[in-house]
Design a protein around this motif. Structure first.
Motif, PDB file in Angstrom:
ATOM      1  N   SER A   7       0.807  -1.214   0.000  1.00  0.00           N
ATOM      2  CA  SER A   7       0.000   0.000   0.000  1.00  0.00           C
ATOM      3  C   SER A   7       0.840   1.264   0.000  1.00  0.00           C
ATOM      4  O   SER A   7       0.308   2.360  -0.067  1.00  0.00           O
ATOM      5  N   SER A   8       2.171   1.107   0.072  1.00  0.00           N
ATOM      6  CA  SER A   8       3.034   2.278   0.022  1.00  0.00           C
ATOM      7  C   SER A   8       3.728   2.383  -1.336  1.00  0.00           C
ATOM      8  O   SER A   8       4.781   2.994  -1.468  1.00  0.00           O
ATOM      9  N   ARG A   9       3.130   1.786  -2.353  1.00  0.00           N
ATOM     10  CA  ARG A   9       3.701   1.795  -3.690  1.00  0.00           C
ATOM     11  C   ARG A   9       2.841   2.627  -4.642  1.00  0.00           C
ATOM     12  O   ARG A   9       1.612   2.646  -4.541  1.00  0.00           O
ATOM     13  N   ILE A  10       3.506   3.292  -5.579  1.00  0.00           N
ATOM     14  CA  ILE A  10       2.849   4.042  -6.643  1.00  0.00           C
ATOM     15  C   ILE A  10       3.336   3.487  -7.977  1.00  0.00           C
ATOM     16  O   ILE A  10       4.520   3.174  -8.134  1.00  0.00           O
ATOM     17  N   LEU A  11       2.421   3.353  -8.919  1.00  0.00           N
ATOM     18  CA  LEU A  11       2.763   2.863 -10.253  1.00  0.00           C
ATOM     19  C   LEU A  11       2.664   4.013 -11.258  1.00  0.00           C
ATOM     20  O   LEU A  11       1.656   4.723 -11.288  1.00  0.00           O
ATOM     21  N   ILE A  12       3.704   4.204 -12.049  1.00  0.00           N
ATOM     22  CA  ILE A  12       3.725   5.225 -13.086  1.00  0.00           C
ATOM     23  C   ILE A  12       3.818   4.542 -14.443  1.00  0.00           C
ATOM     24  O   ILE A  12       4.753   3.769 -14.699  1.00  0.00           O
ATOM     25  N   ARG A  20       9.129   9.491 -16.875  1.00  0.00           N
ATOM     26  CA  ARG A  20       8.951   8.548 -15.759  1.00  0.00           C
ATOM     27  C   ARG A  20       9.852   8.926 -14.592  1.00  0.00           C
ATOM     28  O   ARG A  20       9.433   8.897 -13.438  1.00  0.00           O
ATOM     29  N   GLU A  21      11.085   9.289 -14.897  1.00  0.00           N
ATOM     30  CA  GLU A  21      12.035   9.659 -13.845  1.00  0.00           C
ATOM     31  C   GLU A  21      11.551  10.894 -13.087  1.00  0.00           C
ATOM     32  O   GLU A  21      11.611  10.955 -11.859  1.00  0.00           O
ATOM     33  N   GLY A  22      11.062  11.893 -13.829  1.00  0.00           N
ATOM     34  CA  GLY A  22      10.572  13.105 -13.188  1.00  0.00           C
ATOM     35  C   GLY A  22       9.344  12.853 -12.337  1.00  0.00           C
ATOM     36  O   GLY A  22       9.214  13.373 -11.221  1.00  0.00           O
ATOM     37  N   LEU A  23       8.411  12.029 -12.859  1.00  0.00           N
ATOM     38  CA  LEU A  23       7.197  11.712 -12.103  1.00  0.00           C
ATOM     39  C   LEU A  23       7.526  10.886 -10.860  1.00  0.00           C
ATOM     40  O   LEU A  23       6.908  11.053  -9.808  1.00  0.00           O
ATOM     41  N   ALA A  24       8.504   9.992 -10.994  1.00  0.00           N
ATOM     42  CA  ALA A  24       8.920   9.195  -9.835  1.00  0.00           C
ATOM     43  C   ALA A  24       9.499  10.093  -8.750  1.00  0.00           C
ATOM     44  O   ALA A  24       9.234   9.898  -7.552  1.00  0.00           O
ATOM     45  N   LEU A  25      10.266  11.083  -9.157  1.00  0.00           N
ATOM     46  CA  LEU A  25      10.828  12.039  -8.205  1.00  0.00           C
ATOM     47  C   LEU A  25       9.715  12.806  -7.498  1.00  0.00           C
ATOM     48  O   LEU A  25       9.745  12.985  -6.266  1.00  0.00           O
ATOM     49  N   ALA A  26       8.709  13.242  -8.257  1.00  0.00           N
ATOM     50  CA  ALA A  26       7.574  13.963  -7.666  1.00  0.00           C
ATOM     51  C   ALA A  26       6.797  13.072  -6.712  1.00  0.00           C
ATOM     52  O   ALA A  26       6.379  13.503  -5.628  1.00  0.00           O
ATOM     53  N   ALA A  27       6.614  11.809  -7.087  1.00  0.00           N
ATOM     54  CA  ALA A  27       5.856  10.879  -6.241  1.00  0.00           C
ATOM     55  C   ALA A  27       6.571  10.630  -4.920  1.00  0.00           C
ATOM     56  O   ALA A  27       5.945  10.613  -3.851  1.00  0.00           O
ATOM     57  N   ARG A  28       7.878  10.455  -4.973  1.00  0.00           N
ATOM     58  CA  ARG A  28       8.637  10.211  -3.739  1.00  0.00           C
ATOM     59  C   ARG A  28       8.643  11.444  -2.837  1.00  0.00           C
ATOM     60  O   ARG A  28       8.611  11.336  -1.611  1.00  0.00           O
ATOM     61  N   ALA A  29       8.666  12.633  -3.459  1.00  0.00           N
ATOM     62  CA  ALA A  29       8.630  13.861  -2.673  1.00  0.00           C
ATOM     63  C   ALA A  29       7.254  14.083  -2.054  1.00  0.00           C
ATOM     64  O   ALA A  29       7.139  14.691  -0.984  1.00  0.00           O
ATOM     65  N   ALA A  30       6.223  13.551  -2.711  1.00  0.00           N
ATOM     66  CA  ALA A  30       4.852  13.742  -2.222  1.00  0.00           C
ATOM     67  C   ALA A  30       4.535  12.866  -1.026  1.00  0.00           C
ATOM     68  O   ALA A  30       3.670  13.201  -0.209  1.00  0.00           O
ATOM     69  N   VAL A  34       7.577   6.244   0.065  1.00  0.00           N
ATOM     70  CA  VAL A  34       6.835   5.542  -0.976  1.00  0.00           C
ATOM     71  C   VAL A  34       7.808   4.888  -1.955  1.00  0.00           C
ATOM     72  O   VAL A  34       8.895   5.406  -2.219  1.00  0.00           O
ATOM     73  N   SER A  35       7.444   3.738  -2.459  1.00  0.00           N
ATOM     74  CA  SER A  35       8.207   3.058  -3.496  1.00  0.00           C
ATOM     75  C   SER A  35       7.493   3.255  -4.830  1.00  0.00           C
ATOM     76  O   SER A  35       6.262   3.315  -4.882  1.00  0.00           O
ATOM     77  N   VAL A  36       8.251   3.334  -5.899  1.00  0.00           N
ATOM     78  CA  VAL A  36       7.677   3.622  -7.209  1.00  0.00           C
ATOM     79  C   VAL A  36       8.024   2.514  -8.194  1.00  0.00           C
ATOM     80  O   VAL A  36       9.196   2.137  -8.339  1.00  0.00           O
ATOM     81  N   ASP A  37       7.005   1.986  -8.861  1.00  0.00           N
ATOM     82  CA  ASP A  37       7.192   1.068  -9.977  1.00  0.00           C
ATOM     83  C   ASP A  37       6.867   1.815 -11.260  1.00  0.00           C
ATOM     84  O   ASP A  37       6.019   2.718 -11.263  1.00  0.00           O
ATOM     85  N   THR A  38       7.526   1.460 -12.359  1.00  0.00           N
ATOM     86  CA  THR A  38       7.271   2.138 -13.624  1.00  0.00           C
ATOM     87  C   THR A  38       6.974   1.132 -14.725  1.00  0.00           C
ATOM     88  O   THR A  38       7.460  -0.002 -14.709  1.00  0.00           O
ATOM     89  N   ALA A  39       6.149   1.576 -15.675  1.00  0.00           N
ATOM     90  CA  ALA A  39       5.785   0.757 -16.827  1.00  0.00           C
ATOM     91  C   ALA A  39       5.793   1.637 -18.063  1.00  0.00           C
ATOM     92  O   ALA A  39       5.541   2.837 -17.984  1.00  0.00           O
ATOM     93  N   GLY A  40       6.074   1.032 -19.223  1.00  0.00           N
ATOM     94  CA  GLY A  40       6.123   1.793 -20.457  1.00  0.00           C
ATOM     95  C   GLY A  40       4.918   1.624 -21.336  1.00  0.00           C
ATOM     96  O   GLY A  40       4.856   2.193 -22.434  1.00  0.00           O
ATOM     97  N   SER A  41       3.931   0.846 -20.865  1.00  0.00           N
ATOM     98  CA  SER A  41       2.720   0.609 -21.656  1.00  0.00           C
ATOM     99  C   SER A  41       1.583   0.221 -20.726  1.00  0.00           C
ATOM    100  O   SER A  41       1.794  -0.099 -19.551  1.00  0.00           O
TER     101      SER A  41
END
Length: 219
Positions: A7-12, A20-30, A34-41
């Motif tokens: 429940s402490s994860r965000i998916l981008i 993705r890198e910029g959004l991950a940075l924003a998510a961690r700052a928010a 929080v942990s961030v996973d990323t997907a390209g599709s």
């Protein structure tokens, strides 16, 4: 009580690595820790949702290679159940914002905004609020926005499925409706959009679909 690891994860989901890198940075700052996973599709995001079962938030790019308009939003909403899904886009267009709101997105955020603004908006969504940037509509865009707002949630879902190139039978199966209900929704959609057939409907809502529709109709 500390949150669980899931429940402490965000998916981008975005197909541009730098975004993705910029959004991950924003998510961690928010949200601290929080942990961030990323997907390209969309398909990759769906696979991650299936594997992890739970995310606090999904940030979804409007334009992905395997999605038309808001079809990715609808797929992730179905797969992720109660997880809020917020759209991210560089397109600052009122019809898009209106459609995202009508389809139940948790927000519509702009990639062009400064990092501190994105951090604040993501923090708001994580707190349970909806965030939709105001974009003044004018001319045909404002008219389209009003017509989109007049569609019911079911009608909008049928329209998005239509734009994805699906036939009535496929739409009925995907949305758990009868073909007769799909035809009824299409008739109402055509009337509210001021068109008489599928091709005209798709042309009328190109801004809603990010300029892309299945079957070769494009801006």
């Amino acid at each position: 009580m500390p949150q669980s690891n899931l429940s402490s994860r965000i998916l981008i989901a975005d197909d541009h690595p730098l975004t993705r890198e910029g959004l991950a940075l924003a998510a961690r700052a928010a949200s601290q820790g929080v942990s961030v996973d990323t997907a390209g599709s969309v398909n990759e995001a769906l696979s991650m949702v299936s594997e992890r079962s739970s995310y606090r938030l999904i940030l979804l790019d409007l334009v992905l290679p395997d999605a038309h308009g808001f079809s990715g939003l609808m797929q992730l909403q179905h797969a992720a159940k109660a997880t809020p899904v917020a759209m991210i886009s560089a397109k600052e267009e009122a019809p898009l914002v209106e459609a995202a709101r009508a389809l139940g997105a948790a927000g519509f955020l702009y990639k062009t905004r400064p990092l501190d603004v994105l951090v604040g908006e993501i923090r708001e969504i994580l707190a349970g609020n909806c965030v939709f940037a105001h974009v003044p509509g004018s001319g045909s865009a404002a008219g389209l926005s009003r017509r989109i707002a007049s569609l019911s949630s079911a009608q909008l879902k049928v329209l998005v499925a239509l734009a994805d190139g699906r036939l009535n039978k496929q739409i009925a199966g995907d949305l758990a409706l009868s073909e007769a209900t799909v035809k009824s929704h299409l008739s109402a959609i055509f009337r509210k959009l001021g068109v008489v057939n599928r091709a005209q409907a798709l042309l009328a809502v190109q801004p809603l679909l990010g300029g892309q529709v299945a079957g070769g109709v494009s801006a």
